[in-house]
Scaffold this motif. Sequence first.
Motif, PDB file in Angstrom:
ATOM      1  N   ASP A   1      -2.772   3.054  -8.590  1.00 53.58           N
ATOM      2  CA  ASP A   1      -2.426   3.958  -9.561  1.00 53.58           C
ATOM      3  C   ASP A   1      -0.970   3.472 -10.353  1.00 53.58           C
ATOM      4  OD1 ASP A   1      -1.487   5.998 -11.159  1.00 53.58           O
ATOM      5  OD2 ASP A   1      -1.950   7.925 -10.144  1.00 53.58           O
ATOM      6  N   PRO A   2      -0.955   2.849 -11.235  1.00 53.26           N
ATOM      7  CA  PRO A   2       0.383   2.164 -11.489  1.00 53.26           C
ATOM      8  C   PRO A   2       1.382   3.306 -11.931  1.00 53.26           C
ATOM      9  CG  PRO A   2      -1.622   1.206 -12.666  1.00 53.26           C
ATOM     10  CD  PRO A   2      -2.190   2.275 -12.024  1.00 53.26           C
ATOM     11  N   LEU A   3       0.896   4.354 -12.510  1.00 50.60           N
ATOM     12  CA  LEU A   3       2.094   5.137 -12.769  1.00 50.60           C
ATOM     13  C   LEU A   3       2.720   5.866 -11.639  1.00 50.60           C
ATOM     14  CD1 LEU A   3       3.409   6.721 -15.160  1.00 50.60           C
ATOM     15  CD2 LEU A   3       1.716   8.466 -15.175  1.00 50.60           C
ATOM     16  N   THR A   4       1.812   6.160 -10.621  1.00 52.18           N
ATOM     17  CA  THR A   4       2.597   6.834  -9.253  1.00 52.18           C
ATOM     18  C   THR A   4       3.261   5.556  -8.694  1.00 52.18           C
ATOM     19  OG1 THR A   4       0.480   8.249  -8.695  1.00 52.18           O
ATOM     20  CG2 THR A   4       1.860   7.180  -6.938  1.00 52.18           C
ATOM     21  N   LEU A   5       2.739   4.331  -8.755  1.00 54.04           N
ATOM     22  CA  LEU A   5       3.554   3.373  -8.136  1.00 54.04           C
ATOM     23  C   LEU A   5       5.188   3.255  -8.917  1.00 54.04           C
ATOM     24  CD1 LEU A   5       1.034   0.486  -8.050  1.00 54.04           C
ATOM     25  CD2 LEU A   5       2.211   1.663  -5.984  1.00 54.04           C
ATOM     26  N   LEU A   6       4.911   3.363 -10.265  1.00 60.09           N
ATOM     27  CA  LEU A   6       6.161   3.476 -11.225  1.00 60.09           C
ATOM     28  C   LEU A   6       7.296   4.552 -10.917  1.00 60.09           C
ATOM     29  CD1 LEU A   6       7.754   1.977 -13.533  1.00 60.09           C
ATOM     30  CD2 LEU A   6       6.361   3.648 -15.142  1.00 60.09           C
ATOM     31  N   ARG A   7       6.543   5.599 -10.433  1.00 63.50           N
ATOM     32  CA  ARG A   7       7.401   6.791 -10.104  1.00 63.50           C
ATOM     33  C   ARG A   7       8.074   6.638  -8.814  1.00 63.50           C
ATOM     34  NH1 ARG A   7       6.978  10.976 -13.561  1.00 63.50           N
ATOM     35  NH2 ARG A   7       5.148  11.174 -14.819  1.00 63.50           N
ATOM     36  N   HIS A   8       7.438   5.819  -7.967  1.00 66.42           N
ATOM     37  CA  HIS A   8       7.806   5.629  -6.508  1.00 66.42           C
ATOM     38  C   HIS A   8       9.192   4.549  -6.616  1.00 66.42           C
ATOM     39  CE1 HIS A   8       3.946   6.708  -3.941  1.00 66.42           C
ATOM     40  NE2 HIS A   8       4.806   7.820  -4.493  1.00 66.42           N
ATOM     41  N   TRP A   9       8.877   3.767  -7.586  1.00 62.83           N
ATOM     42  CA  TRP A   9       9.975   2.699  -7.697  1.00 62.83           C
ATOM     43  C   TRP A   9      11.154   3.383  -8.373  1.00 62.83           C
ATOM     44  CZ3 TRP A   9      11.422  -2.211  -7.040  1.00 62.83           C
ATOM     45  CH2 TRP A   9      12.409  -2.702  -7.838  1.00 62.83           C
ATOM     46  N   HIS A  10      11.000   4.355  -9.264  1.00 63.26           N
ATOM     47  CA  HIS A  10      12.032   5.002 -10.073  1.00 63.26           C
ATOM     48  C   HIS A  10      12.613   5.883  -9.192  1.00 63.26           C
ATOM     49  CE1 HIS A  10      12.619   3.879 -14.270  1.00 63.26           C
ATOM     50  NE2 HIS A  10      11.417   3.610 -14.106  1.00 63.26           N
ATOM     51  N   ASP A  11      11.971   6.782  -8.278  1.00 63.28           N
ATOM     52  CA  ASP A  11      12.403   7.878  -7.656  1.00 63.28           C
ATOM     53  C   ASP A  11      12.864   7.573  -6.213  1.00 63.28           C
ATOM     54  OD1 ASP A  11      11.963   9.474  -9.845  1.00 63.28           O
ATOM     55  OD2 ASP A  11      10.087  10.144  -8.903  1.00 63.28           O
ATOM     56  N   LEU A  12      12.274   6.500  -5.513  1.00 65.14           N
ATOM     57  CA  LEU A  12      12.361   6.227  -4.135  1.00 65.14           C
ATOM     58  C   LEU A  12      12.846   4.382  -3.821  1.00 65.14           C
ATOM     59  CD1 LEU A  12       9.210   7.943  -2.644  1.00 65.14           C
ATOM     60  CD2 LEU A  12      11.502   9.042  -2.961  1.00 65.14           C
ATOM     61  N   GLY A  13      12.831   4.103  -5.075  1.00 70.93           N
ATOM     62  CA  GLY A  13      13.192   2.422  -4.919  1.00 70.93           C
ATOM     63  C   GLY A  13      12.344   1.642  -4.198  1.00 70.93           C
ATOM     64  N   VAL A  14      10.826   1.964  -4.053  1.00 67.68           N
ATOM     65  CA  VAL A  14       9.672   1.418  -3.306  1.00 67.68           C
ATOM     66  C   VAL A  14       9.054   0.437  -4.214  1.00 67.68           C
ATOM     67  CG1 VAL A  14       7.622   1.649  -2.038  1.00 67.68           C
ATOM     68  CG2 VAL A  14       9.526   3.539  -1.965  1.00 67.68           C
ATOM     69  N   PRO A  15       9.214  -0.842  -3.818  1.00 70.50           N
ATOM     70  CA  PRO A  15       8.799  -2.024  -4.606  1.00 70.50           C
ATOM     71  C   PRO A  15       7.283  -2.125  -4.423  1.00 70.50           C
ATOM     72  CG  PRO A  15       9.813  -2.982  -2.470  1.00 70.50           C
ATOM     73  CD  PRO A  15      10.145  -1.502  -2.501  1.00 70.50           C
ATOM     74  N   CYS A  16       6.763  -2.785  -5.438  1.00 72.34           N
ATOM     75  CA  CYS A  16       5.100  -2.946  -5.601  1.00 72.34           C
ATOM     76  C   CYS A  16       5.078  -4.371  -4.929  1.00 72.34           C
ATOM     77  CB  CYS A  16       4.662  -2.570  -6.555  1.00 72.34           C
ATOM     78  SG  CYS A  16       2.830  -2.955  -6.907  1.00 72.34           S
ATOM     79  N   ASP A  17       3.988  -4.530  -3.880  1.00 77.46           N
ATOM     80  CA  ASP A  17       3.801  -5.941  -3.371  1.00 77.46           C
ATOM     81  C   ASP A  17       3.094  -6.730  -4.297  1.00 77.46           C
ATOM     82  OD1 ASP A  17       4.811  -5.076  -1.041  1.00 77.46           O
ATOM     83  OD2 ASP A  17       3.023  -4.400   0.045  1.00 77.46           O
ATOM     84  N   SER A  18       2.828  -6.413  -5.343  1.00 80.09           N
ATOM     85  CA  SER A  18       1.945  -7.170  -6.314  1.00 80.09           C
ATOM     86  C   SER A  18       2.751  -8.097  -7.144  1.00 80.09           C
ATOM     87  CB  SER A  18       1.252  -6.210  -7.475  1.00 80.09           C
ATOM     88  OG  SER A  18      -0.109  -5.527  -6.619  1.00 80.09           O
ATOM     89  N   PHE A  19       4.195  -7.876  -7.002  1.00 81.90           N
ATOM     90  CA  PHE A  19       5.179  -8.579  -7.789  1.00 81.90           C
ATOM     91  C   PHE A  19       5.950  -9.286  -6.844  1.00 81.90           C
ATOM     92  CE2 PHE A  19       4.133  -4.823 -10.438  1.00 81.90           C
ATOM     93  CZ  PHE A  19       3.774  -5.297 -11.520  1.00 81.90           C
ATOM     94  N   THR A  20       6.166 -10.562  -7.055  1.00 81.20           N
ATOM     95  CA  THR A  20       7.157 -11.571  -6.101  1.00 81.20           C
ATOM     96  C   THR A  20       8.026 -12.284  -7.185  1.00 81.20           C
ATOM     97  OG1 THR A  20       7.182 -13.206  -4.627  1.00 81.20           O
ATOM     98  CG2 THR A  20       5.414 -13.462  -6.062  1.00 81.20           C
ATOM     99  N   THR A  21       9.171 -12.317  -6.629  1.00 80.58           N
ATOM    100  CA  THR A  21      10.188 -13.103  -7.463  1.00 80.58           C
ATOM    101  C   THR A  21      10.080 -14.655  -7.128  1.00 80.58           C
ATOM    102  OG1 THR A  21      11.783 -11.156  -7.361  1.00 80.58           O
ATOM    103  CG2 THR A  21      12.926 -13.425  -7.883  1.00 80.58           C
TER     104      THR A  21
END
Length: 214
Positions: free
Chosen positions: A37-57
Amino acid sequence: MHTYRFYLDASASSSSEPTGRLAACAVVQDLTGPGGDPLTLLRHWHDLGVPCDSFTTIALALAPGDQTVPRAELLALLLAAQAATTAAVEHAIFVSDCQYVVNLNSRLAAGDFRSPPLQCTNRDLLARLQQVWAPGFSVVKVKSHQDVDSIQGAEAAWEALGNEHADCAARLALTRESSFVTELAGDLAMCSKRQRTLLRSFLAYLVDLGMAEL
């Protein structure tokens, strides 16, 4: 055929003070495409600072030469295109929130930078970028720092999430500079700001003096 996706961003210290500015960039690769759920993942990033494993630097870099944000954004595109070319990627999408970079898309496709004119800004990076640019490459625009509540749809949320990861990585890239250089740049920026304030005060004094003599 699989299309690879890369998110680009840049950051700068003392962005309003060119004299003491440091610029850096980052490239983040999307390994999976929209999932969960991309929107939930985005909220987790904004609110909790939880990164998504699908992205790598895959790249962090300090801008060479002129310390401007557009140049750092261009460097990010160059690093991403080089990574795609090295991996023999035929189709790649580079996602950027920088209009300067997005505007290069059609010109790169036309080969406009094979021999950039001497007066062309960032001609060194543009010439190198043209060398590694492939017909299957393209640049698309994403809006930066979006309000989560205003985002509609899974794809838009995923784009925003990738952009946020790239933004965070670009700010991290600035910390790679030595403390001596960052402190010196900070001192230069502070001095420049102070001198500009003093100059304004002096000019205001001259205006007042001229009015008093009328």
